[in-house]
Structures are given as C-alpha cells and as structure tokens.
Design an enzyme around this catalytic site. Structure first.
Site, PDB file in Angstrom:
ATOM      1  N   ASP A 171     -63.055 -11.312   5.385  1.00 26.45           N
ATOM      2  CA  ASP A 171     -63.113 -12.238   4.250  1.00 26.45           C
ATOM      3  C   ASP A 171     -62.310 -11.708   3.068  1.00 26.45           C
ATOM      4  OD1 ASP A 171     -65.756 -14.279   4.845  1.00 26.45           O
ATOM      5  OD2 ASP A 171     -65.582 -12.448   6.018  1.00 26.45           O
ATOM      6  N   ASP A 198     -61.138 -15.190   7.943  1.00 25.63           N
ATOM      7  CA  ASP A 198     -61.027 -15.595   6.542  1.00 25.63           C
ATOM      8  C   ASP A 198     -59.973 -14.756   5.831  1.00 25.63           C
ATOM      9  OD1 ASP A 198     -62.826 -17.596   6.921  1.00 25.63           O
ATOM     10  OD2 ASP A 198     -64.385 -16.775   5.645  1.00 25.63           O
ATOM     11  N   TYR A 201     -58.041 -17.880   2.250  1.00 26.02           N
ATOM     12  CA  TYR A 201     -58.875 -18.840   1.502  1.00 26.02           C
ATOM     13  C   TYR A 201     -58.012 -19.946   0.898  1.00 26.02           C
ATOM     14  CZ  TYR A 201     -63.129 -16.142   2.031  1.00 26.02           C
ATOM     15  OH  TYR A 201     -64.226 -15.508   2.551  1.00 26.02           O
ATOM     16  N   ASN A 231     -63.810 -19.509   9.335  1.00 24.31           N
ATOM     17  CA  ASN A 231     -63.984 -20.927   9.016  1.00 24.31           C
ATOM     18  C   ASN A 231     -62.979 -21.421   7.983  1.00 24.31           C
ATOM     19  OD1 ASN A 231     -65.808 -19.099   7.460  1.00 24.31           O
ATOM     20  ND2 ASN A 231     -66.130 -20.946   6.228  1.00 24.31           N
ATOM     21  N   HIS A 315     -65.964 -13.741  13.755  1.00 22.61           N
ATOM     22  CA  HIS A 315     -66.204 -14.079  12.351  1.00 22.61           C
ATOM     23  C   HIS A 315     -67.685 -14.267  12.012  1.00 22.61           C
ATOM     24  CE1 HIS A 315     -65.136 -15.135   8.320  1.00 22.61           C
ATOM     25  NE2 HIS A 315     -65.764 -16.299   8.406  1.00 22.61           N
ATOM     26  N   HIS A 325     -75.554 -17.921   5.471  1.00 28.06           N
ATOM     27  CA  HIS A 325     -75.059 -18.221   6.821  1.00 28.06           C
ATOM     28  C   HIS A 325     -76.046 -17.807   7.904  1.00 28.06           C
ATOM     29  CE1 HIS A 325     -71.301 -19.274   4.961  1.00 28.06           C
ATOM     30  NE2 HIS A 325     -71.142 -18.058   4.480  1.00 28.06           N
ATOM     31  N   HIS A 352     -67.761 -13.311   7.493  1.00 24.62           N
ATOM     32  CA  HIS A 352     -68.464 -14.541   7.115  1.00 24.62           C
ATOM     33  C   HIS A 352     -69.498 -14.327   6.013  1.00 24.62           C
ATOM     34  CE1 HIS A 352     -69.034 -18.722   7.573  1.00 24.62           C
ATOM     35  NE2 HIS A 352     -70.168 -18.693   8.256  1.00 24.62           N
ATOM     36  N   VAL A 353     -70.424 -13.404   6.216  1.00 31.00           N
ATOM     37  CA  VAL A 353     -71.413 -13.085   5.178  1.00 31.00           C
ATOM     38  C   VAL A 353     -70.773 -12.111   4.203  1.00 31.00           C
ATOM     39  CG1 VAL A 353     -73.669 -12.079   4.695  1.00 31.00           C
ATOM     40  CG2 VAL A 353     -73.332 -13.472   6.754  1.00 31.00           C
TER      41      VAL A 353
END
Length: 466
Positions: A171, A198, A201, A231, A315, A325, A352-353
């Site tokens: 991320d 990710d 963004y 995502n 992810h 999440h 993700h988190v």
C-alpha cells in the site's frame, strides 16, 4: 468472480442529460479527489508512548525530461539470468531498445523489446516500453540507457546464492509518508523489492500513474521491483471498462509467462534459493479457477532441496485482527490455504490493512508449527491513513501489531535461517520495532511426515524463533 468496485466507482442515478455523457464521471471523480482528500479520524485510543502521525498530502512528481527521454523507468526480474526494463516516453517514435554493459558509458550489448499504450476516457498514455535483457551475471552492476535517449541508469542483479535481502512494502501510494518510507528503504542496501498490492492509488486518475512512476524511478530503476495487484489497481467502470487493471497491466508487466501463468495478476519467480509466489486477490481463485490450478501446479514443481524457501504475497490478508477490512480475505483463504499448508510455505505477506501485524505460524485459524508465518504490511504511505483499531483482547496467534507507517526486510541468511525486521517510520529516522528469526520449514522434519495431513491440530510454537 466479478471484480469488486470501490465506493468511488458507484454509478449515479441519471436524472440530468449531462450525466449521459460517458466522460462526466471521471471528471466528477477528479474534482472530488482534489477538493475533498481523505482524512481519516485519528481519535482511536492507543496504548503506548509513540504518537501516530496523520496521513500527509499527495506528492505529484513532475515530468522534467524531454518527450523522447525515458521516464518512469523500473526494472523487474524476468526469468533466470534476465531482467525486464520498463519505461514511458511521450514521443511515439522512440525505439523499444535497451543498451547495457558493466562499465558506465560503455554498452556492449543491446536488446529490443515491445511497446504498448492505452486510453482511459480523455487520458491517453505515452508509449510504454518493455525490454527483456540478458543473460546477466549475478550480483553485478549494469549500466543501461533506454531508447537511445536520455540519462544513464544502473541496477544491480540479485545474488545467485544466499544471503539475499528482500524489502517488503505494501500500500505504497505517493504521499510525503511514501517519500519517507522510500528514503528509509534506500538508506540500507537490499536485493529485491516486493510490493503486495496498491501501488499508485491513482483510482482512475491516470496522470497519478505517471506521477507514481516518476516518484519511484530513483529506486525502481536500481533494484528489481516485483509487484502484485491490490484493489486500487482495479479501476473498473460500468459497461465502459468492466474488466479492470488496464493501467496496471500495461505499465507493470511481471514475468507471468515465464512462470507458466496466463495472467499478469499472478505469477512466480525464483531468486537465490527462494521461490516467490505473487497471488491475485481480485481475480478468480476457487478450486475451479485458472489461478488455483496454476498455483497447484506451481507449488508441485518446487524442489525444496534446491529451493528451501517458499514465500507468498497477496493483497487482502487471510489473517487479520484489525477492524479494517475484516474478513475480506476469508473466501480466498478457504479456497487456497490447504495448498499453501501442504506445500509448507514459509511466510505469507499481505497488504490492504494500513497497519503492521505479525502472526505466529498458523493453519485453519490455529497455531500450527507447520503453517506459514502471516505478516500484514500495508503501511507504506498511502493517502488514506492508518488503520488504528484492533480487536481486543489480542488473539494468541497475533504476536505483534502496530498501526504505523514503515517497511519490512527479510534477510534470508542461508538454507535454514532468515531474519525478519519491521522498521517504523519515525519521521526523519527509521526504528526497528519488531524482529524475529525464522526457520525454513524444510528444517522441521516433523512437518514432512505426512504433508497431506490438514487436520489443523494446535501445537505449541516458539514465538521468538519460528
């Protein structure tokens, strides 16, 4: 399985004729993104002395070179003894070629590749070049020039044998925190950069893909960056762009074909006695899926005598005690966990988190000495901020958790030992907040008596050395 869509992709009710224009929605998204940036609340109570910092503003990296010069240069591994160099030019007639050699300014070899481009509403990408070069010698610095124009770059190939060091960052985004993380990463040498989803963004704002490429170029052009999708790479739009990943697949070509995969969304590669598997959380993964069958075949080919370490990245985490999440990786875990367990995968990294969390070895929601160590590291520097709320009390399987920006390093010392450390961003410096020595499961003879046994029985695990 259909691709999930984020809240920014919800279709508005068409009441005004102007909304029937297909370009209305991306323009609306652009205005919303810049006028109302995400600012999550930081009101959650945290029980330690470190003061968590809020998210910082997006950094837009400008384009300062000519139209024919390369920009957004990044390297990736592309099979044994080969690397792929990718870059973008505004000028369409620049050749997709890379000149390279071991001495600065002296290019003894040259390779020709291919190129692509794409459109997304009003946006048209530059010419995106991909050139595979090699064979290359291990642990060697090469100097190279892209397309016959612009500055010289250099990269160092990974070693052929242990030790090898991986940097792991999820991320990432492109904020001031991202710049801080990358600066800390660059303060110490490493061999391969792993990113479990990710990246930019951009979220349909395609110029942010270009900005991200320019921001990471000083790092991604010098060491191989191996990524998988998250995502935020989906970028679907009803009817017009229903399949997603258009920018991601065009810009970040990974060695999926070299690993027998049919999709850039999942692949594997070998480097210095380690087999790295990059899975796709946002494409089909059930037992009847192409990805599942590919993973089953890929794991079966690994010779653990020659490749003692097996590491997986994806992810959406399969194990997560953060309230953010929660449960989003559960269906993938149920589908694929047995494959990883039977293959005695050593470590599974997820993003993700937006926090850091390290678990003990787990299988089927229980501590198991033959399961992988699960680590969530979705804290690279994204604009959405940190995921501050964890479950209380802390489950026994969760060893260390902290909502801070940072990066991780996995140094595989030899066939049996690896050192994992997580480095918190303390603004101007980097602090090792969590570390542990890991043992390859190839050294645990009891785990190989019956690798088909998946009863998930609970076992005592040493949390200081796993």
């Amino acid at each position: 399985m259909s691709f999930p869509t984020s809240s920014s992709h919800k279709q508005l009710k068409m009441e005004n004729p102007i909304w029937q224009n297909p370009h209305f929605f991306p323009l609306l998204l652009t205005c919303t993104f810049f006028l109302f940036p995400l600012r999550p609340s930081l009101s959650a109570g945290l029980q330690d002395d470190y003061i968590r910092q809020p998210p910082r503003k997006v950094v837009v990296a400008p384009h300062l070179r000519s139209k024919s010069d390369p920009q957004q240069v990044h390297a990736s591994l592309a099979g044994k003894e080969y690397m792929r160099i990718s870059w973008v030019t505004d000028e369409k007639d620049v050749a997709s070629k890379v000149e390279y050699g071991k001495v600065s300014g002296k290019y003894e070899a040259m390779a020709v590749g291919n190129h692509t481009s794409y459109h997304y509403f009003f946006y048209s990408s530059g010419k995106i070049h991909h050139v595979k070069i090699g064979p290359l010698e291990p642990a060697t610095t090469y100097y190279y020039r892209c397309g016959g124009h612009g500055p010289e770059f250099s990269f160092k190939t990974p070693p052929q044998t242990f030790p090898i060091e991986f940097v792991v960052v999820g991320d990432l985004g492109q904020t001031e925190w991202t710049a801080s993380t990358l600066s800390h990463v660059d303060s110490k040498d490493y061999d391969v950069f792993l990113l479990p989803g990710d990246l930019s963004y951009a979220d349909t704002q395609q110029p942010l893909w270009d900005s991200f490429g320019r921001l990471v170029e000083p790092y991604a052009s010098r060491r191989p960056w191996m990524v998988t999708e998250g995502n935020h790479e989906i970028e679907t739009f009803p009817i017009i762009y229903p399949h997603g990943f258009k920018a991601y697949n065009a810009r970040w070509l990974m060695p999926y074909q070299e690993s027998g995969s049919t999709s850039n969304l999942y692949y594997s590669f070998d480097v210095a006695g380690s087999h790295i598997i990059m899975l796709g959380s946002y494409t089909d993964f059930d037992e009847d899926s192409v990805q599942y069958k590919w993973l089953e075949s890929d794991l079966r080919k690994v010779d653990r005598k020659k490749t003692p370490w097996v590491i997986v990245l994806l992810h959406a985490p399969w194990y997560n005690t953060n309230l953010a999440h929660k449960g989003e990786g559960e269906s993938m875990r149920r589908a694929m966990e047995d494959l990883l367990y039977r293959a005695r995968v050593d470590v599974v990294f997820a993003g993700h988190v937006h926090a850091y969390e390290r678990f003990t070895r787990i299988y089927n929601n229980k501590a198991d000495p033959c399961g992988p160590v699960y680590i969530t590291i979705g804290d690279g520097g994204n604009r959405e901020g940190l995921a501050l709320m964890f479950e209380n009390p802390t489950p026994e399987v969760s060893v260390y958790r902290e909502p801070s920006f940072g990066h991780g390093r996995l140094r595989v010392v030899d066939e049996s030992r690896a050192h994992w450390s997580w480095h918190r961003n303390n603004d101007s410096d980097s602090f090792v907040a969590d570390e542990v020595w890991l043992q390859s499961l190839t050294t645990t003879k009891s785990c190989w008596h019956n690798t088909a046994n998946t009863d998930g029985s609970k076992s005592k695990v040493n949390k200081d050395e796993l």
